[in-house]
Write an enzyme that holds these catalytic residues in place. Structure first.
Site, PDB file in Angstrom:
ATOM      1  N   SER A 142     -20.438 -35.351 -30.279  1.00 49.09           N
ATOM      2  CA  SER A 142     -20.470 -36.469 -29.404  1.00 49.09           C
ATOM      3  C   SER A 142     -21.016 -36.344 -28.288  1.00 49.09           C
ATOM      4  O   SER A 142     -21.139 -35.076 -27.815  1.00 49.09           O
ATOM      5  CB  SER A 142     -19.069 -36.965 -29.357  1.00 49.09           C
ATOM      6  N   TYR A 155     -10.101 -34.934 -27.674  1.00 53.02           N
ATOM      7  CA  TYR A 155     -11.278 -35.207 -28.475  1.00 53.02           C
ATOM      8  C   TYR A 155     -12.524 -34.566 -27.828  1.00 53.02           C
ATOM      9  O   TYR A 155     -13.198 -33.965 -28.576  1.00 53.02           O
ATOM     10  CB  TYR A 155     -11.545 -36.634 -28.302  1.00 53.02           C
TER      11      TYR A 155
END
Length: 272
Positions: A142, A155
Site C-alpha cells: 500500500s 495496517y
C-alpha cells in the site's frame, strides 16, 4: 485462449484486486488456484473464469488468520499435485481508529493475514520456484507502507513489512530466475471502504480501479521493477514526503490522518 502452462495462486481472490488478478492471469492463459475464506464466491468466480478462458481453476477455502494457514495451503497443493509458478499474496485487511479502541483480536488477525501468512506462503512456495529456475511473487502492499500513519498503525506498519520484505527478496533472488514485486496502490474502489464505514480513510486521495492496479502490477512484473506505485499522484505522494527526521514525519502524518479516528469509530476494521 492458449494456456500458458503456468499456474498462479491468488489469495484474497473472492473480490476486489484479488479477483481482478485472477481474471487478468486467466486471460493470459494461466491455470489458477484461488484462495479465500468465502468458498461460495470463489466457486462462482472459478466457474466464470473456466467458461470464459478455458483454464483450470482450483479453489481452496482457507482463513489466513489461522496460525497454520500457509502449511495447510501447501499441503493441499501437494495433495492435488499442483506446482505454483506465480504467487499473488493479495489477501489482507486494514483497521482505522484509535489503537486502544480497536479490538485486540482483530489487530492480531490483521497481522496474521497481512504479514505472517504472506511470508509463510512465500517461504513454502519459493523453493519449488528455485528448483524449476523461474517464478514470480507479487505482494500487495500500500502507499501506507512509505511512512508512519497514526490511526492506521497496525495496517501501515504491516504494509511497510510487505514492501521491505519484497524488496529484500527481489534483490536476493533477481539473479536466480525469480521476480518479486511489491504493489503499493493508493485508495482503490474495493470493499475496504464500505466495511470500514468511512471513505475518509482515503485521506483525500482519488480512488483508482482494481483493473488499473493489476494492469500496472503486471507490467511492472514483466520488467522486474521490484515495486510499483500505480497512479502518478500516488507515486508523488509516496516519494515526495520527507523521510527524516522520523518523529517529525510521524507528527505531520497525524495532522493528515486525525480526522479518520472519529469517522471510523471503535469498530473500524475492514477487508482490503
Amino acid at each position: 485462449m492458449t494456456r500458458s502452462g503456468k499456474t498462479a495462486l491468488v489469495t484474497g481472490a473472492s473480490s476486489g484486486i484479488g479477483a481482478e488478478f485472477a481474471a487478468a492471469l486467466a486471460a493470459r492463459g494461466h491455470d489458477l488456484v484461488l484462495v479465500a475464506r468465502s468458498l461460495d464466491r470463489l466457486e462462482s468466480l472459478a466457474a466464470q473464469l473456466r467458461d470464459r478462458h478455458g483454464v483450470r481453476v482450483e479453489v481452496i477455502g482457507q482463513d489466513l488468520a489461522e496460525p497454520d494457514a500457509a502449511a495447510r495451503i501447501a499441503n493441499e497443493l501437494a495433495a492435488r499435485r499442483l506446482s505454483i509458478d506465480t504467487l499473488v499474496n493479495n489477501a489482507g485487511f486494514g483497521s482505522a481508529g484509535r489503537f486502544e479502541e480497536l479490538a485486540a483480536d482483530r489487530e492480531h488477525d490483521q497481522l496474521m493475514v497481512n504479514v505472517v501468512a504472506l511470508a509463510g506462503l512465500t517461504r513454502r512456495l519459493l523453493p519449488g520456484m528455485l528448483e524449476r529456475g523461474s517464478g514470480e511473487i507479487v505482494n500487495v502492499a500500500s502507499t501506507a507502507a512509505f511512512q508512519p500513519a497514526p490511526y492506521f498503525a497496525t495496517y501501515a506498519s504491516g504494509k511497510a513489512f510487505v514492501l521491505n520484505f519484497s524488496l529484500s527478496l527481489w534483490s536476493e533472488y533477481r539473479d536466480r530466475g525469480i521476480k518479486v514485486l511489491a504493489v503499493c496502490p493508493g485508495p482503490t474502489e474495493t470493499e475496504f471502504f464500505d466495511v470500514v464505514g468511512t471513505r475518509k480513510a482515503a485521506i483525500g486521495a482519488p480512488f483508482g480501479s482494481a483493473e488499473g492496479v493489476v494492469g500496472s502490477a503486471l507490467r511492472a512484473l514483466e520488467r522486474n521493477k521490484g515495486y510499483v506505485v500505480p497512479g502518478a499522484g500516488n507515486f508523488a505522494s509516496a516519494h515526495l514526503m520527507p523521510r527524516r527526521p522520523r518523529t517529525f514525519v510521524a507528527r505531520i502524518a497525524k495532522l493528515v490522518t486525525r480526522g479518520v479516528a472519529d469517522a471510523a469509530g471503535p469498530a473500524g476494521a475492514a477487508a482490503a
